[in-house]
Write a protein that holds these residues in place. Structure first.
Motif, PDB file in Angstrom:
ATOM      1  N   ILE A 176      35.634 112.091  78.171  1.00  0.00           N
ATOM      2  CA  ILE A 176      36.524 111.570  77.589  1.00  0.00           C
ATOM      3  C   ILE A 176      36.854 111.825  76.024  1.00  0.00           C
ATOM      4  CG2 ILE A 176      37.109 109.614  79.066  1.00  0.00           C
ATOM      5  CD1 ILE A 176      35.735 107.858  76.964  1.00  0.00           C
ATOM      6  N   GLY A 177      37.856 111.844  75.290  1.00  0.00           N
ATOM      7  CA  GLY A 177      37.925 112.183  73.773  1.00  0.00           C
ATOM      8  C   GLY A 177      39.101 111.602  73.130  1.00  0.00           C
ATOM      9  N   GLY A 178      39.844 112.243  72.354  1.00  0.00           N
ATOM     10  CA  GLY A 178      40.871 111.708  71.561  1.00  0.00           C
ATOM     11  C   GLY A 178      42.234 112.192  72.141  1.00  0.00           C
ATOM     12  N   ASP A 179      42.354 112.825  73.278  1.00  0.00           N
ATOM     13  CA  ASP A 179      43.660 113.139  74.029  1.00  0.00           C
ATOM     14  C   ASP A 179      44.005 112.125  74.892  1.00  0.00           C
ATOM     15  OD1 ASP A 179      43.455 115.573  72.287  1.00  0.00           O
ATOM     16  OD2 ASP A 179      43.540 116.722  73.990  1.00  0.00           O
ATOM     17  N   LEU A 180      44.992 111.837  74.842  1.00  0.00           N
ATOM     18  CA  LEU A 180      45.632 110.732  75.848  1.00  0.00           C
ATOM     19  C   LEU A 180      46.915 111.041  76.428  1.00  0.00           C
ATOM     20  CD1 LEU A 180      47.881 108.577  74.227  1.00  0.00           C
ATOM     21  CD2 LEU A 180      45.944 108.775  72.807  1.00  0.00           C
ATOM     22  N   TYR A 181      47.255 110.357  77.719  1.00  0.00           N
ATOM     23  CA  TYR A 181      48.548 110.302  78.217  1.00  0.00           C
ATOM     24  C   TYR A 181      48.715 109.331  79.279  1.00  0.00           C
ATOM     25  CZ  TYR A 181      46.018 113.504  82.001  1.00  0.00           C
ATOM     26  OH  TYR A 181      45.187 114.260  82.514  1.00  0.00           O
ATOM     27  N   ALA A 182      49.943 108.802  79.675  1.00  0.00           N
ATOM     28  CA  ALA A 182      50.210 107.750  80.598  1.00  0.00           C
ATOM     29  C   ALA A 182      51.477 107.771  80.924  1.00  0.00           C
ATOM     30  CB  ALA A 182      49.836 106.598  80.096  1.00  0.00           C
ATOM     31  N   GLU A 185      56.216 103.298  85.334  1.00  0.00           N
ATOM     32  CA  GLU A 185      57.693 102.909  85.852  1.00  0.00           C
ATOM     33  C   GLU A 185      58.166 101.671  85.308  1.00  0.00           C
ATOM     34  OE1 GLU A 185      57.957 102.696  89.883  1.00  0.00           O
ATOM     35  OE2 GLU A 185      59.942 102.670  90.102  1.00  0.00           O
ATOM     36  N   THR A 186      59.096 101.539  84.448  1.00  0.00           N
ATOM     37  CA  THR A 186      59.284 100.241  83.860  1.00  0.00           C
ATOM     38  C   THR A 186      60.740  99.861  84.097  1.00  0.00           C
ATOM     39  OG1 THR A 186      60.561 101.492  81.770  1.00  0.00           O
ATOM     40  CG2 THR A 186      58.289 101.556  81.688  1.00  0.00           C
ATOM     41  N   PRO A 187      61.432  98.668  83.602  1.00  0.00           N
ATOM     42  CA  PRO A 187      62.655  98.677  83.921  1.00  0.00           C
ATOM     43  C   PRO A 187      63.624  99.425  83.498  1.00  0.00           C
ATOM     44  CG  PRO A 187      61.345  96.466  83.230  1.00  0.00           C
ATOM     45  CD  PRO A 187      60.591  97.939  83.159  1.00  0.00           C
ATOM     46  N   PHE A 188      63.173 100.379  82.449  1.00  0.00           N
ATOM     47  CA  PHE A 188      64.298 101.152  81.984  1.00  0.00           C
ATOM     48  C   PHE A 188      64.151 102.666  82.499  1.00  0.00           C
ATOM     49  CE2 PHE A 188      62.366  98.053  78.733  1.00  0.00           C
ATOM     50  CZ  PHE A 188      63.415  97.132  78.812  1.00  0.00           C
ATOM     51  N   GLY A 189      63.250 102.893  83.430  1.00  0.00           N
ATOM     52  CA  GLY A 189      62.971 104.197  84.124  1.00  0.00           C
ATOM     53  C   GLY A 189      61.700 104.573  83.661  1.00  0.00           C
ATOM     54  N   VAL A 190      61.447 105.724  84.454  1.00  0.00           N
ATOM     55  CA  VAL A 190      60.137 106.164  84.105  1.00  0.00           C
ATOM     56  C   VAL A 190      59.898 106.831  82.879  1.00  0.00           C
ATOM     57  CG1 VAL A 190      58.425 108.081  84.921  1.00  0.00           C
ATOM     58  CG2 VAL A 190      59.937 106.832  86.681  1.00  0.00           C
ATOM     59  N   ARG A 191      58.745 106.226  82.313  1.00  0.00           N
ATOM     60  CA  ARG A 191      58.475 106.798  80.709  1.00  0.00           C
ATOM     61  C   ARG A 191      57.041 107.472  80.797  1.00  0.00           C
ATOM     62  NH1 ARG A 191      60.643 101.653  77.163  1.00  0.00           N
ATOM     63  NH2 ARG A 191      62.838 102.588  77.187  1.00  0.00           N
ATOM     64  N   ALA A 192      56.950 108.373  79.808  1.00  0.00           N
ATOM     65  CA  ALA A 192      55.760 109.324  79.864  1.00  0.00           C
ATOM     66  C   ALA A 192      55.323 109.362  78.319  1.00  0.00           C
ATOM     67  CB  ALA A 192      55.659 110.573  80.436  1.00  0.00           C
ATOM     68  N   LEU A 193      54.003 109.447  78.237  1.00  0.00           N
ATOM     69  CA  LEU A 193      53.510 109.600  76.773  1.00  0.00           C
ATOM     70  C   LEU A 193      52.327 110.675  76.936  1.00  0.00           C
ATOM     71  CD1 LEU A 193      52.577 108.661  73.791  1.00  0.00           C
ATOM     72  CD2 LEU A 193      51.129 106.895  75.032  1.00  0.00           C
ATOM     73  N   ILE A 194      52.184 111.473  75.948  1.00  0.00           N
ATOM     74  CA  ILE A 194      51.081 112.388  75.557  1.00  0.00           C
ATOM     75  C   ILE A 194      50.770 112.261  74.118  1.00  0.00           C
ATOM     76  CG2 ILE A 194      52.462 114.391  75.354  1.00  0.00           C
ATOM     77  CD1 ILE A 194      49.967 115.786  76.947  1.00  0.00           C
ATOM     78  N   GLY A 195      49.576 112.187  73.777  1.00  0.00           N
ATOM     79  CA  GLY A 195      49.098 112.120  72.615  1.00  0.00           C
ATOM     80  C   GLY A 195      47.776 112.656  72.109  1.00  0.00           C
ATOM     81  N   ASP A 196      47.419 112.887  70.864  1.00  0.00           N
ATOM     82  CA  ASP A 196      46.324 113.489  70.442  1.00  0.00           C
ATOM     83  C   ASP A 196      45.858 112.979  69.046  1.00  0.00           C
ATOM     84  OD1 ASP A 196      44.442 115.316  69.689  1.00  0.00           O
ATOM     85  OD2 ASP A 196      45.396 117.067  69.808  1.00  0.00           O
ATOM     86  N   VAL A 197      44.616 112.284  69.222  1.00  0.00           N
ATOM     87  CA  VAL A 197      44.207 111.455  68.101  1.00  0.00           C
ATOM     88  C   VAL A 197      43.237 112.500  67.026  1.00  0.00           C
ATOM     89  CG1 VAL A 197      42.418 109.619  67.376  1.00  0.00           C
ATOM     90  CG2 VAL A 197      43.848 109.511  69.440  1.00  0.00           C
ATOM     91  N   ARG A 198      43.568 112.227  65.870  1.00  0.00           N
ATOM     92  CA  ARG A 198      43.053 113.062  65.023  1.00  0.00           C
ATOM     93  C   ARG A 198      41.527 112.822  64.919  1.00  0.00           C
ATOM     94  NH1 ARG A 198      40.930 112.000  59.928  1.00  0.00           N
ATOM     95  NH2 ARG A 198      40.779 114.017  58.460  1.00  0.00           N
ATOM     96  N   GLY A 199      40.717 113.958  65.068  1.00  0.00           N
ATOM     97  CA  GLY A 199      39.153 113.891  65.202  1.00  0.00           C
ATOM     98  C   GLY A 199      38.622 113.807  66.544  1.00  0.00           C
ATOM     99  N   LYS A 200      37.348 113.408  66.886  1.00  0.00           N
ATOM    100  CA  LYS A 200      36.667 113.502  68.166  1.00  0.00           C
ATOM    101  C   LYS A 200      35.636 112.330  68.091  1.00  0.00           C
ATOM    102  CE  LYS A 200      36.936 118.561  68.676  1.00  0.00           C
ATOM    103  NZ  LYS A 200      37.494 118.933  67.484  1.00  0.00           N
ATOM    104  N   GLY A 201      35.048 112.285  69.210  1.00  0.00           N
ATOM    105  CA  GLY A 201      33.989 111.138  69.240  1.00  0.00           C
ATOM    106  C   GLY A 201      34.454 109.737  69.450  1.00  0.00           C
ATOM    107  N   LEU A 202      33.650 108.856  69.427  1.00  0.00           N
ATOM    108  CA  LEU A 202      33.711 107.629  69.647  1.00  0.00           C
ATOM    109  C   LEU A 202      35.035 107.065  68.816  1.00  0.00           C
ATOM    110  CD1 LEU A 202      30.463 106.052  70.196  1.00  0.00           C
ATOM    111  CD2 LEU A 202      31.838 106.767  71.942  1.00  0.00           C
ATOM    112  N   SER A 203      35.052 107.363  67.807  1.00  0.00           N
ATOM    113  CA  SER A 203      36.193 107.004  66.856  1.00  0.00           C
ATOM    114  C   SER A 203      37.795 107.556  67.684  1.00  0.00           C
ATOM    115  CB  SER A 203      36.232 107.301  65.459  1.00  0.00           C
ATOM    116  OG  SER A 203      37.288 107.251  64.655  1.00  0.00           O
ATOM    117  N   ALA A 204      37.405 108.564  67.869  1.00  0.00           N
ATOM    118  CA  ALA A 204      38.957 109.001  68.553  1.00  0.00           C
ATOM    119  C   ALA A 204      39.150 108.327  69.965  1.00  0.00           C
ATOM    120  CB  ALA A 204      38.748 110.560  68.889  1.00  0.00           C
TER     121      ALA A 204
END
Length: 384
Positions: A176-182, A185-204
């Motif tokens: 695992i690292g600082g990149d994320l996505y999810a 399915e919500t009451p308003f439709g399907v929603r997606a997120l992709i993100g990238d945290v600045r930095g690496k390691g445990l802090s990210a």
């Protein structure tokens, strides 16, 4: 039509239940006979070389290669046993060659002392090698468990949206690292997120868990996609360390043929249309990354794009587009991805696997930065 339960979400792909072992750990689990083959082969080669060279040539001292080789392959007790066998063979070869004078006897005694010292060193090396390997396996197992908790393995469908995902951490031994996505399915439709945290390691990783937790709440509560982005901004500004920020891209799927997007400093998505050219969806009014709202006027704004059955939407992090080839060039995602994804003929997993394989070929090996890829499509056959 089958859909996943609304309460469930999809995160980054997780490793299998068994830990992914490195070469050292895999070697420890190999059968004894496999680990003995190199050591036994060395003994046979030395014996044959000494016998075939005749009694006038003394090659028995070459048996000293056995303890170091055993240290790399065997457990400490096995090192003692194999090294003892090697010493016995060395003594027999010495008797075969014959020692005619006092100087030769002294040379042989010195060889035996050196061999015994090598054996002792080999036992210690084997012990510390096994301790280190077991520690690395434990660290990797913990990292895999953390990924399963933070980013659950993806389902192939969320609501009316099909998806495939791939995630690679650049951190040593980490999954695992600082990149994320999810995808939710919500009451308003399907929603997606992709993100990238600045930095690496445990802090990210900590910031990534913060963003994902806030998103999983806001996506169900906020009617507008911009409202979700504002909630994420407040969470990052409130809880993340000073100076940390996260780029993000939010997508909402509106049936039957539209997507809404909010851009927060992230890599623009690539829309691969079923018919026509692929296009990069550059935001008409981009916003700053999460955590930097104080540097911008106003708030995040959304825009829409057509997205019909048969189209593919590729989301990624900068670890993909910034992967450099041997000539220093960045990976040409917009040029290479459309053909690779279309060749998979609707199989999202196969298309993403082909794309990732092409990416690593371009980079000449493992990526140097965290990288996440998320491929999405409507669940349904394209209309004529």
């Amino acid at each position: 039509m089958t859909s996943t339960r609304p309460a469930e979400d999809v995160g980054a792909s997780a490793p299998s239940a068994a830990p992914a072992l490195d070469d050292g750990a895999a070697l420890l689990q190999a059968p004894l006979w496999q680990r003995l083959v190199p050591v036994g082969a060395a003994m046979v080669v030395v014996c044959l070389a000494d016998v075939l060279s005749g009694r006038d040539t003394y090659l028995a001292s070459l048996m000293s290669v056995v303890p170091p080789l055993a240290a790399l392959m065997l457990y400490p007790l096995e090192v003692v046993v194999t090294s003892s066998i090697g010493m016995l063979l060395m003594v027999l070869l010495t008797r075969y060659d014959g020692l005619g004078d006092l100087e030769s006897h002294r040379l042989f005694q010195g060889t035996l002392i050196a061999y015994a010292a090598l054996t002792l060193a080999a036992v210690l090396i084997s012990h510390f090698r096994i301790v280190r390997t077991r520690h690395l396996v434990a660290v990797r197992t913990v990292a895999e468990a953390a990924q399963l908790a933070l980013l659950p393995p993806p389902e192939p469908r969320v609501g009316r949206v099909r998806l495939a995902a791939r995630y690679v951490s650049a951190a040593d031994l980490a999954q695992i690292g600082g990149d994320l996505y999810a995808v939710l399915e919500t009451p308003f439709g399907v929603r997606a997120l992709i993100g990238d945290v600045r930095g690496k390691g445990l802090s990210a990783v900590r910031t990534a868990s913060l963003v994902l937790g806030a998103y999983r709440e806001a996506a169900y509560d906020e009617r507008e996609l911009t409202g979700v982005a504002e909630r994420l901004e407040r969470s990052v500004a409130r809880h993340a360390a000073s100076g940390e920020f996260t780029t993000a891209l939010l997508v909402q799927f509106r049936e039957p043929d539209t997507i809404e997007l909010v851009h927060c400093g992230h890599v623009p998505p690539l829309l691969v249309r079923r018919v026509g050219d692929a296009v990069t969806l550059d935001p008409p009014d981009p916003w700053v990354p999460l955590g930097l709202a104080q540097l911008a006027m106003g708030g995040p704004r959304s825009w829409t794009a057509g997205f019909t059955a048969g189209d593919l939407l590729l989301l990624c992090t900068d670890g993909v587009i910034e992967a450099r080839g041997a000539d220093g060039s960045f990976y040409p995602l917009a040029d290479r991805a459309p053909a690779l994804l279309r060749a998979a003929d609707g199989d999202l997993d196969a298309g993403l696997a082909a794309l990732y394989a092409d990416l690593t070929r371009h980079a000449g090996g493992p990526l140097r930065d965290d990288a996440a890829l998320l491929l999405l499509a409507w669940d349904g056959e394209p209309t004529a």
